[in-house]
Design an enzyme around this catalytic site. Sequence first.
Site, PDB file in Angstrom:
ATOM      1  N   TYR A  18      41.966  24.576  44.737  1.00 51.53           N
ATOM      2  CA  TYR A  18      43.118  24.591  45.646  1.00 51.53           C
ATOM      3  C   TYR A  18      42.974  25.704  46.673  1.00 51.53           C
ATOM      4  O   TYR A  18      42.233  26.670  46.475  1.00 51.53           O
ATOM      5  CB  TYR A  18      44.439  24.736  44.867  1.00 51.53           C
ATOM      6  CG  TYR A  18      44.444  25.767  43.770  1.00 51.53           C
ATOM      7  CD1 TYR A  18      44.090  25.426  42.467  1.00 51.53           C
ATOM      8  CD2 TYR A  18      44.807  27.099  44.020  1.00 51.53           C
ATOM      9  CE1 TYR A  18      44.101  26.366  41.448  1.00 51.53           C
ATOM     10  CE2 TYR A  18      44.832  28.038  43.006  1.00 51.53           C
ATOM     11  CZ  TYR A  18      44.468  27.665  41.715  1.00 51.53           C
ATOM     12  OH  TYR A  18      44.471  28.606  40.705  1.00 51.53           O
ATOM     13  N   TYR A  20      45.297  28.309  48.946  1.00 52.55           N
ATOM     14  CA  TYR A  20      46.614  28.898  49.213  1.00 52.55           C
ATOM     15  C   TYR A  20      46.922  28.837  50.704  1.00 52.55           C
ATOM     16  O   TYR A  20      46.007  28.786  51.539  1.00 52.55           O
ATOM     17  CB  TYR A  20      46.643  30.356  48.735  1.00 52.55           C
ATOM     18  CG  TYR A  20      46.798  30.471  47.224  1.00 52.55           C
ATOM     19  CD1 TYR A  20      48.019  30.223  46.615  1.00 52.55           C
ATOM     20  CD2 TYR A  20      45.728  30.830  46.420  1.00 52.55           C
ATOM     21  CE1 TYR A  20      48.169  30.321  45.234  1.00 52.55           C
ATOM     22  CE2 TYR A  20      45.871  30.935  45.032  1.00 52.55           C
ATOM     23  CZ  TYR A  20      47.095  30.680  44.460  1.00 52.55           C
ATOM     24  OH  TYR A  20      47.246  30.776  43.090  1.00 52.55           O
ATOM     25  N   TYR A  26      40.682  28.996  45.479  1.00 49.10           N
ATOM     26  CA  TYR A  26      40.510  29.260  44.054  1.00 49.10           C
ATOM     27  C   TYR A  26      40.124  27.988  43.312  1.00 49.10           C
ATOM     28  O   TYR A  26      40.505  26.870  43.700  1.00 49.10           O
ATOM     29  CB  TYR A  26      41.816  29.800  43.441  1.00 49.10           C
ATOM     30  CG  TYR A  26      42.048  31.274  43.692  1.00 49.10           C
ATOM     31  CD1 TYR A  26      42.197  31.772  44.985  1.00 49.10           C
ATOM     32  CD2 TYR A  26      42.120  32.178  42.633  1.00 49.10           C
ATOM     33  CE1 TYR A  26      42.407  33.129  45.214  1.00 49.10           C
ATOM     34  CE2 TYR A  26      42.337  33.535  42.854  1.00 49.10           C
ATOM     35  CZ  TYR A  26      42.475  33.995  44.140  1.00 49.10           C
ATOM     36  OH  TYR A  26      42.682  35.335  44.355  1.00 49.10           O
ATOM     37  N   ARG A  48      34.598  36.762  42.670  1.00 52.56           N
ATOM     38  CA  ARG A  48      34.959  37.115  41.293  1.00 52.56           C
ATOM     39  C   ARG A  48      35.019  35.854  40.435  1.00 52.56           C
ATOM     40  O   ARG A  48      35.469  34.804  40.896  1.00 52.56           O
ATOM     41  CB  ARG A  48      36.342  37.784  41.353  1.00 52.56           C
ATOM     42  CG  ARG A  48      36.992  38.087  40.041  1.00 52.56           C
ATOM     43  CD  ARG A  48      38.313  38.823  40.306  1.00 52.56           C
ATOM     44  NE  ARG A  48      39.158  38.871  39.137  1.00 52.56           N
ATOM     45  CZ  ARG A  48      38.971  39.711  38.119  1.00 52.56           C
ATOM     46  NH1 ARG A  48      37.983  40.573  38.128  1.00 52.56           N
ATOM     47  NH2 ARG A  48      39.787  39.694  37.079  1.00 52.56           N
ATOM     48  N   GLU A  71      45.597  40.803  33.272  1.00 50.41           N
ATOM     49  CA  GLU A  71      44.143  40.958  33.237  1.00 50.41           C
ATOM     50  C   GLU A  71      43.718  42.380  32.877  1.00 50.41           C
ATOM     51  O   GLU A  71      44.508  43.315  33.030  1.00 50.41           O
ATOM     52  CB  GLU A  71      43.576  40.616  34.622  1.00 50.41           C
ATOM     53  CG  GLU A  71      44.050  39.278  35.136  1.00 50.41           C
ATOM     54  CD  GLU A  71      43.103  38.651  36.148  1.00 50.41           C
ATOM     55  OE1 GLU A  71      42.487  39.404  36.923  1.00 50.41           O
ATOM     56  OE2 GLU A  71      42.977  37.427  36.132  1.00 50.41           O
TER      57      GLU A  71
HETATM   58  C1  4VP Z   1      43.839  36.869  39.823  1.00 53.68           C
HETATM   59  C2  4VP Z   1      43.540  35.660  39.353  1.00 53.68           C
HETATM   60  C3  4VP Z   1      44.073  34.420  39.866  1.00 53.68           C
HETATM   61  C4  4VP Z   1      43.554  33.247  39.380  1.00 53.68           C
HETATM   62  C5  4VP Z   1      44.033  32.045  39.887  1.00 53.68           C
HETATM   63  C6  4VP Z   1      44.992  32.062  40.862  1.00 53.68           C
HETATM   64  O1  4VP Z   1      45.437  30.879  41.381  1.00 53.68           O
HETATM   65  C7  4VP Z   1      45.528  33.228  41.325  1.00 53.68           C
HETATM   66  C8  4VP Z   1      45.060  34.432  40.813  1.00 53.68           C
END
Ligand code: 4VP
Length: 178
Positions: A18, A20, A26, A48, A71
């Site tokens: 997806y 943002y 991500y 990452r 995390e």
């Molecule tokens: C910080 C990790 C993280 C993983 C997936 C996401 O959609 C947003 C943040």
Amino acid sequence: MAKQFKELEDFLGTHFIYTYDNGWKYEWYAKNDHTVDYRIHGGMVAGRWVRDQEANIVKLTDGVFKITWTEPTGTDVALDFVPNENKLHGMIFFPKWVEEHPEITVTYQNDHIALMEESREKYETYPKMLVPEFATITYMGDAGQNNEDVISEAPYDGMIEDIQAGRYYDADYRKIKK
Ligand SMILES: C=Cc1ccc(O)cc1
């Protein structure tokens, strides 16, 4: 017709890509009812990737799923998926140190847990950097639960295109060896 999601069992084992609304890209996998894997292709911490992150995963109502975790970096995440509408809302709570030193976190985190824990003590936590964003789901794959092939290497340029074109996983959702 696209898969319709209702119960948590429909959601678990699904692999998503997806974007943002701020442009961050991500890839995220609901590995099982308490574990997530992900890879970051674009944004502040692109590059990452993480496996076996413990998470809380619940169904809020039919077809709506909430995932939350904290995390080793001290970053907290809350995701609300509405896969039937190809969307989700993400809220990321970054400690100040990740905003100031994102490069420390751009790695395969599983091999560097001690460094993340040291960094969260060494550097500043506050004020946190909050990132509330909607995202549009551009890919969904039925990977099945506990599939270690879904997120098994670092992100590379063109990986999203390979996955979306069907060049990355075979019919059993195993990674095609290059
Ligand atoms: C910080 C990790 C993280 C993983 C997936 C996401 O959609 C947003 C943040």
